[in-house]
Design an enzyme around this catalytic site. Structure first.
Site, mmCIF file in Angstrom:
data_model
loop_
_atom_site.group_PDB
_atom_site.id
_atom_site.type_symbol
_atom_site.label_atom_id
_atom_site.label_comp_id
_atom_site.label_asym_id
_atom_site.label_seq_id
_atom_site.Cartn_x
_atom_site.Cartn_y
_atom_site.Cartn_z
ATOM 1 N N CYS A 232 -50.824 -6.797 -25.449
ATOM 2 C CA CYS A 232 -50.554 -6.939 -24.025
ATOM 3 C C CYS A 232 -49.768 -5.743 -23.523
ATOM 4 O O CYS A 232 -49.026 -5.099 -24.277
ATOM 5 C CB CYS A 232 -49.762 -8.220 -23.761
ATOM 6 S SG CYS A 232 -50.728 -9.728 -23.963
ATOM 7 N N HIS B 75 -48.320 -7.746 -30.641
ATOM 8 C CA HIS B 75 -47.845 -8.003 -29.292
ATOM 9 C C HIS B 75 -47.346 -6.693 -28.688
ATOM 10 O O HIS B 75 -47.025 -5.738 -29.409
ATOM 11 C CB HIS B 75 -46.701 -9.020 -29.301
ATOM 12 C CG HIS B 75 -47.130 -10.432 -29.576
ATOM 13 N ND1 HIS B 75 -48.037 -11.096 -28.789
ATOM 14 C CD2 HIS B 75 -46.761 -11.306 -30.553
ATOM 15 C CE1 HIS B 75 -48.218 -12.322 -29.254
ATOM 16 N NE2 HIS B 75 -47.459 -12.476 -30.328
#
Length: 296
Positions: free
Chosen positions: A183, A141
């Site tokens: 992301c 992430h």
């Protein structure tokens, strides 16, 4: 990131809190006569070896893969289903390119920082001197310029500081390639409809030279991942490296990666507002030469 086409998409959003300098200037040297310019090995250079990284080392290099799937509850981050497919794909691709693979799963941030210390790759601290390059693939992430360990996030710059400049002399002047599947925000790319189909005589090189950062998405945007096929981004370099290595230079290959992600993928979901979304990788290059993967 989230899944690919025709796959129901679990939703997550990363939870994060989110001076001018003066410089001296010297006019560029006259480089009309390339034959008078010495290359990095100290010999008389020609345009071909002046502008291509050497790959005639015993090994192409180490490919460090950090594959973070499961995260501590306090981070608020969801399980990254599909990331194991990415990790296996990367390992297979770079093994065929002659790299030694080091695959690490579910690493805390402290462990990630330790693993980036190049001295940990072997009991021989000189090992990287025998390698033509260094590759790091981060599957995790992220948000903006942040990357997550399983327990917390850190700036990407902090993570990679140990392989820059004098802290890792064996990699100075060699390509250091980062592929970052994470992301960089929570904004969606809705797409748009279209009808269209260095001067080598210097005794110093910049600390930031010879790095390439291949981000899965543009700054601020979401990065999509399929639970069955892996992320859009990682699928694409693996496919194009296998197809074009030995034929095309790295940045040409990465342009094809951008094309693949931009035109081949589009999200499909039953969740409102999650369908029809697009993605474009972001390639940031400080490479100073062309890099052709060895086909030995």
């Amino acid at each position: 990131g989230l899944p690919n086409k025709k796959v129901p998409l679990p939703f997550h959003r990363n939870q994060v809190s989110t001076e001018p300098v003066t410089s001296s200037f010297s006019p560029p040297a006259d480089d009309d006569d390339d034959e008078k310019v010495k290359n990095s090995s100290g010999g008389q250079g020609t345009p071909s070896d002046l502008y291509c990284y050497r790959t005639d080392y015993p090994c192409m290099g180490i490919c460090l893969i950090i594959n973070n799937k499961n995260f501590h509850k306090k981070t608020g981050m969801d399980v990254r289903n599909g990331t194991d497919v990415d990790a296996a794909n990367v390992a297979k691709t770079f093994t065929k390119l002659g790299y030694k693979i080091r695959l690490l799963n579910d690493q805390t941030m402290d462990n990630m920082i330790k693993q980036m210390d190049t001295g940990n790759y072997s009991t021989s601290t000189d090992q990287l001197g025998f390698n033509a390059s260094f590759v790091c693939v981060l599957l995790s992430h992220g948000d903006q310029e942040l990357i997550y360990g399983t327990d917390r996030f850190e700036k990407l710059e902090t993570l990679i500081a140990c392989i820059k400049g004098r802290r890792c002399m064996s990699l100075v002047g060699k390509p250091k390639l980062f592929f970052i599947q994470a992301c960089r925000g929570s904004e969606f790319d809705h797409g748009v409809e279209t009808d269209a189909a260095v001067d080598e005589t210097s005794a110093k090189i910049p600390v930031e030279a010879d790095f390439m950062y291949a981000y899965s998405t543009a700054p601020g945007f979401y990065s999509w991942r399929s639970t069955s096929n892996g992320s859009w981004f990682i699928q694409s370099p693996c496919e194009n490296l296998a197809k074009f290595s030995g034929q095309l230079e790295l940045m040409q290959i990465m342009t094809r990666v951008n094309h693949k992600v931009a035109f081949h993928f589009e999200s499909s979901s039953n969740l409102p507002g999650f369908s029809g979304k697009k993605q474009i990788p972001c390639i940031v290059s400080m490479l100073t030469k062309d890099f052709y993967f060895s086909t030995k």
